[in-house]
Design an enzyme around this catalytic site. Sequence first.
Site, PDB file in Angstrom:
ATOM      1  N   GLU A 162      31.740  22.492   7.488  1.00 57.36           N
ATOM      2  CA  GLU A 162      31.391  23.738   8.149  1.00 57.36           C
ATOM      3  C   GLU A 162      32.609  24.610   8.404  1.00 57.36           C
ATOM      4  O   GLU A 162      32.561  25.541   9.211  1.00 57.36           O
ATOM      5  CB  GLU A 162      30.680  23.451   9.478  1.00 57.36           C
ATOM      6  CG  GLU A 162      31.543  22.814  10.546  1.00 57.36           C
ATOM      7  CD  GLU A 162      31.614  21.299  10.452  1.00 57.36           C
ATOM      8  OE1 GLU A 162      31.872  20.675  11.485  1.00 57.36           O
ATOM      9  OE2 GLU A 162      31.411  20.737   9.354  1.00 57.36           O
TER      10      GLU A 162
ATOM     11  N   ASP B  15      34.770  28.101  12.155  1.00 57.12           N
ATOM     12  CA  ASP B  15      33.958  26.890  12.231  1.00 57.12           C
ATOM     13  C   ASP B  15      32.559  27.245  12.714  1.00 57.12           C
ATOM     14  O   ASP B  15      32.411  28.054  13.637  1.00 57.12           O
ATOM     15  CB  ASP B  15      34.556  25.902  13.237  1.00 57.12           C
ATOM     16  CG  ASP B  15      35.162  24.683  12.570  1.00 57.12           C
ATOM     17  OD1 ASP B  15      35.284  24.691  11.337  1.00 57.12           O
ATOM     18  OD2 ASP B  15      35.514  23.743  13.290  1.00 57.12           O
TER      19      ASP B  15
ATOM     20  N   ASP C  68      22.256  21.931   4.493  1.00 57.36           N
ATOM     21  CA  ASP C  68      22.713  22.669   3.309  1.00 57.36           C
ATOM     22  C   ASP C  68      22.164  24.095   3.326  1.00 57.36           C
ATOM     23  O   ASP C  68      22.861  25.048   2.944  1.00 57.36           O
ATOM     24  CB  ASP C  68      22.276  21.953   2.034  1.00 57.36           C
ATOM     25  CG  ASP C  68      23.109  20.708   1.755  1.00 57.36           C
ATOM     26  OD1 ASP C  68      24.134  20.511   2.436  1.00 57.36           O
ATOM     27  OD2 ASP C  68      22.718  19.929   0.864  1.00 57.36           O
TER      28      ASP C  68
ATOM     29  N   ASN D 238      22.638  18.568  11.182  1.00 54.50           N
ATOM     30  CA  ASN D 238      22.370  17.457  10.267  1.00 54.50           C
ATOM     31  C   ASN D 238      21.659  16.312  10.973  1.00 54.50           C
ATOM     32  O   ASN D 238      20.741  15.689  10.422  1.00 54.50           O
ATOM     33  CB  ASN D 238      23.688  16.957   9.655  1.00 54.50           C
ATOM     34  CG  ASN D 238      24.200  17.882   8.563  1.00 54.50           C
ATOM     35  OD1 ASN D 238      23.422  18.574   7.904  1.00 54.50           O
ATOM     36  ND2 ASN D 238      25.505  17.901   8.367  1.00 54.50           N
TER      37      ASN D 238
ATOM     38  N   HIS E 200      20.145  16.553   6.215  1.00 54.90           N
ATOM     39  CA  HIS E 200      21.185  17.207   5.421  1.00 54.90           C
ATOM     40  C   HIS E 200      20.636  18.327   4.538  1.00 54.90           C
ATOM     41  O   HIS E 200      21.368  19.274   4.212  1.00 54.90           O
ATOM     42  CB  HIS E 200      21.922  16.168   4.565  1.00 54.90           C
ATOM     43  CG  HIS E 200      22.793  15.263   5.377  1.00 54.90           C
ATOM     44  ND1 HIS E 200      24.046  15.628   5.818  1.00 54.90           N
ATOM     45  CD2 HIS E 200      22.574  14.017   5.857  1.00 54.90           C
ATOM     46  CE1 HIS E 200      24.586  14.640   6.518  1.00 54.90           C
ATOM     47  NE2 HIS E 200      23.713  13.642   6.554  1.00 54.90           N
TER      48      HIS E 200
END
Length: 304
Positions: free
Chosen positions: A216, A173, A190, A181, A186
């Site tokens: 993630e 993770d 990305d 974010n 976002h």
Amino acid sequence: MTLMLEPFDNTETVIRAAPIGICITDAEGHFEMVNPAYCDFYGYREEELLGQHFTLVVPEADHASMNDLHQRFVAGDSDLEDTQECEVLGKDGQPRNILAKAARIQDGRGEVKKVTFVVDISERKAMEQRLEYLAHHDELTGLLNRRAGLGLLEEEIQRSRRYATPLCVASCDLDHFKRVNDRHGHAVGDQVLSESARMMKETMRQHDHVIRLGGEEFLILLPGVTQEQASQAVERLRQRLAMTPVAAARIHLTLSAGIAQLADGEEADALLERADRALYGAKHKGRNQVQETAEAHPASESAS
């Protein structure tokens, strides 16, 4: 019955006006007529093709097989050749994909010719390849997606059992990714995912498999190594991520991971569950660390 073609009648006018590529070759395979659509598709002028062998537009590796196919068709009994999907080459050397259908004819002098009708399917083929790629890969990161990754895990489990070699998985993770974010948007998120995935692939061995499970969350398959060795490999990845700012915003990101080694008779679900529990343990202890499973592991014990 062989089709007849009268020389220099209206047939030639029709062929030249056709919106699809059409060529006529002699029995030996040399171009005798090519229409404008054929020339446009391959990028040649008419005078560059006439008299040349049709393998000029065929990849070199296929010359022998395509020439043999041509000769057998010309000498055979059927006047129509089955539709074939082929890869050809333009004058620029770039591959193109076509559907080709051919008919055997005779001209007014009784000489056998082959008429080939060519339909460009390059865009359709590219779309098919793209859809096939997306069926197995995550579009953002280029990693294997969940479905393909879990299928590969099953294959690795079977291989591990067949050859009695160890297999480890790492459940990973990116820590506090939601903050990225929330703070940066976002689009930056990305970028972070994409660059993190690239570092994962670069850091792990060539025959390890990095999978994006979603968001993630990532899964790494490490064939042929014990739990201790897998832990060391993922620890190198954790350190690299922690030291390398990513995206245009130069964000420092950390990773938590849980390692589990396949036990005798263990199925994929149980293996992943143990790796997930180790991951939760790493998070509970403060994140930014690699945690091994606590369960006794016969394969690990024998390797130590």
